[in-house]
Design a protein around this motif. Structure first.
Motif, PDB file in Angstrom:
ATOM      1  N   HIS A 293       0.840  -1.204   0.000  1.00 42.57           N
ATOM      2  CA  HIS A 293       0.000   0.000   0.000  1.00 42.57           C
ATOM      3  C   HIS A 293       0.866   1.243   0.000  1.00 42.57           C
ATOM      4  N   LEU A 294       0.353   2.265  -0.640  1.00 44.22           N
ATOM      5  CA  LEU A 294       1.012   3.564  -0.689  1.00 44.22           C
ATOM      6  C   LEU A 294      -0.082   4.609  -0.706  1.00 44.22           C
ATOM      7  N   GLY A 295      -0.139   5.396   0.353  1.00 43.52           N
ATOM      8  CA  GLY A 295      -1.204   6.379   0.465  1.00 43.52           C
ATOM      9  C   GLY A 295      -2.548   5.678   0.496  1.00 43.52           C
ATOM     10  N   ALA A 334       6.402  -0.706  -1.527  1.00 35.51           N
ATOM     11  CA  ALA A 334       6.419   0.758  -1.541  1.00 35.51           C
ATOM     12  C   ALA A 334       7.732   1.246  -0.943  1.00 35.51           C
ATOM     13  N   GLY A 336       9.344   5.013  -0.293  1.00 35.25           N
ATOM     14  CA  GLY A 336       9.093   6.445  -0.434  1.00 35.25           C
ATOM     15  C   GLY A 336       7.806   6.683  -1.187  1.00 35.25           C
ATOM     16  N   ASN A 337       7.881   7.415  -2.283  1.00 37.68           N
ATOM     17  CA  ASN A 337       6.707   7.700  -3.109  1.00 37.68           C
ATOM     18  C   ASN A 337       6.667   6.833  -4.364  1.00 37.68           C
ATOM     19  N   TYR A 338       7.339   5.695  -4.322  1.00 33.77           N
ATOM     20  CA  TYR A 338       7.420   4.829  -5.486  1.00 33.77           C
ATOM     21  C   TYR A 338       6.997   3.396  -5.135  1.00 33.77           C
ATOM     22  N   ASP A 352       6.168   5.232 -10.663  1.00 29.01           N
ATOM     23  CA  ASP A 352       5.691   6.389  -9.912  1.00 29.01           C
ATOM     24  C   ASP A 352       4.228   6.166  -9.543  1.00 29.01           C
ATOM     25  N   THR A 353       3.612   7.127  -8.892  1.00 30.04           N
ATOM     26  CA  THR A 353       2.256   6.937  -8.373  1.00 30.04           C
ATOM     27  C   THR A 353       1.179   6.963  -9.449  1.00 30.04           C
ATOM     28  N   SER A 354       1.585   7.203 -10.710  1.00 30.59           N
ATOM     29  CA  SER A 354       0.628   7.126 -11.817  1.00 30.59           C
ATOM     30  C   SER A 354       0.718   5.792 -12.553  1.00 30.59           C
ATOM     31  N   ASN A 375      14.845   3.074   5.132  1.00 31.85           N
ATOM     32  CA  ASN A 375      15.146   3.569   3.780  1.00 31.85           C
ATOM     33  C   ASN A 375      16.035   2.592   3.015  1.00 31.85           C
TER      34      ASN A 375
END
Length: 391
Positions: A293-295, A334, A336-338, A352-354, A375
């Motif tokens: 999961h991410l966000g 997941a 970071g944001n990737y 990426d998130t798209s 990290n």
């Protein structure tokens, strides 16, 4: 982890020959892995910090050496700046940035690794002969070794006083953490047609562990006593072929707050609200890997190589990437944001998130699973090479 291979005791029909010597095989339709498309202006997301080839004492049974289609998923466990890894050839090691802290040979092929207690004191592995070995995580000394009537192909869950694991005979075991003695066992509706292996058990609270099994269900049991608390059906058999009847829950479920997400070989991918016990959604996607999961999204890799992001509440598809068809993808992770996934050629793909692939890295050999801690991204290949990446 687990070893991904289909078995049936009734028909002796396999996707690949096992140690029992059955000669009949199920011939799957050839699936050509997608060729990778060059990334324009790739971003730098991962930096390699350590590459470590694991030791082996050569204790791999001939039957496993001959069976090239068996994929043993030996997962890395981490605690602080130390990671624990096992080679299929029977050696467990504790490693940090300066090198190996200790290594020990368990004198048998390792089929499940590495389970680590939350306090970082006990590491547990399982072997090809059905032995469960507990090690002192500080120095590698053997605390105990116990034999079970079955082999386990997935890491155990080490709680405060129990070692919980899934046997390949459909039985769930609870061992005493201090002695290795069997405290309880729970027999599921074992299917003779299924994937070799099962989902790693996870704790959803202090008293409850969840197991995924070959009967297409998840079972919640009391960690101390093994008393069943609830059961949910997930996998659904569909179609007329033998593989269509596989409904295993073979990947570790994902817990996000009060929500539980479960994949299965035959599908669907299901989201449960644990406060009510009700399904939030069920999506027709087949998977042998744990989601991430991410966000507000849950990301799943399918058996056909699709990477899909779903809304965590409604199950609506947020994006889908089909560029990695039939590349035998690992679980998504997941960072970071990737989102990252690995494949059979050792390539790590970064999304990426798209859902766009914006970077790649390469390791040596087929990737079996990915783990992240703080990290750091930890990757282990079937060839026994562990890489530590910083992000």
């Amino acid at each position: 982890m687990r070893t991904k291979m289909i078995h049936t005791a009734l028909a002796c029909a396999l996707l690949a020959m096992t140690a029992t010597g059955c000669s009949k095989t199920l011939k799957a339709e050839p699936k050509t892995p997608a060729k990778l498309v060059q990334i324009q202006a790739p971003m730098t997301v991962l930096q390699l910090q350590l590459e470590q080839r694991l030791d082996t004492d050569g204790k791999i049974p001939r039957s496993l050496k001959l069976n090239k289609k068996m994929t043993t998923d030996l997962q890395v466990a981490t605690h602080g700046d130390v990671f624990f890894a096992a080679s299929e050839g029977g050696v467990v090691s504790a490693i940090n940035a300066t090198g190996k802290l200790w290594s020990i040979a368990v004198k048998d092929a390792i089929t499940s690794a590495v389970a680590l207690s939350l306090d970082g004191k006990v590491a547990v592995v399982g072997t090809h002969s059905g032995k469960v070995v507990a090690l002192d995580a500080n120095n590698g000394n053997v605390l105990w070794a116990k034999s079970l009537p079955t082999v386990s192909y997935t890491p155990a869950l080490v709680s405060s006083n129990r070692v919980l694991l899934s046997g390949n005979n459909g039985t769930l075991y609870g061992l005493d953490r201090a002695t290795g003695d069997v405290v309880w066992q729970f027999d599921t509706q074992f299917s003779t047609l299924g994937i070799i292996g099962a989902a790693k058990p996870i704790a959803i609270d202090r008293d409850t562990a969840v197991f995924g099994t070959t009967d297409g269900r998840i079972h919640a049991l009391n960690i101390q006593t093994g008393v069943p608390m609830w059961t949910r059906a997930v996998g659904m058999a569909a179609g007329g072929s033998m593989t269509d009847h596989l409904k295993d829950v073979d990947a570790m479920p994902l817990v996000v707050g009060s929500r539980l997400y479960v994949t299965s070989f035959s599908g669907p991918f299901v989201g449960f609200d644990m406060t009510t016990g009700q399904k939030m959604f069920a999506k027709p996607i087949k998977s042998l890997t744990t989601p991430t999961h991410l966000g507000g999204m849950i990301v799943v890799t399918s058996t056909s190589g699709d990477v899909t992001a779903f809304n965590a509440i409604t199950g609506d598809v947020l994006w889908e990437n089909k560029e990695l068809k039939y590349r035998k993808l690992t679980n998504p992770v997941a960072i970071g944001n990737y989102i990252v996934v690995g494949d059979f050629e050792g390539v790590i793909h970064i999304f990426d998130t798209s859902g766009k692939i914006i970077s790649r890295e390469k390791s040596k050999g087929r990737l079996t699973s990915l783990q992240s801690n703080q990290n750091r991204l930890y990757t282990q290949t079937q060839a026994g090479v562990v890489n530590v990446w910083r992000f």
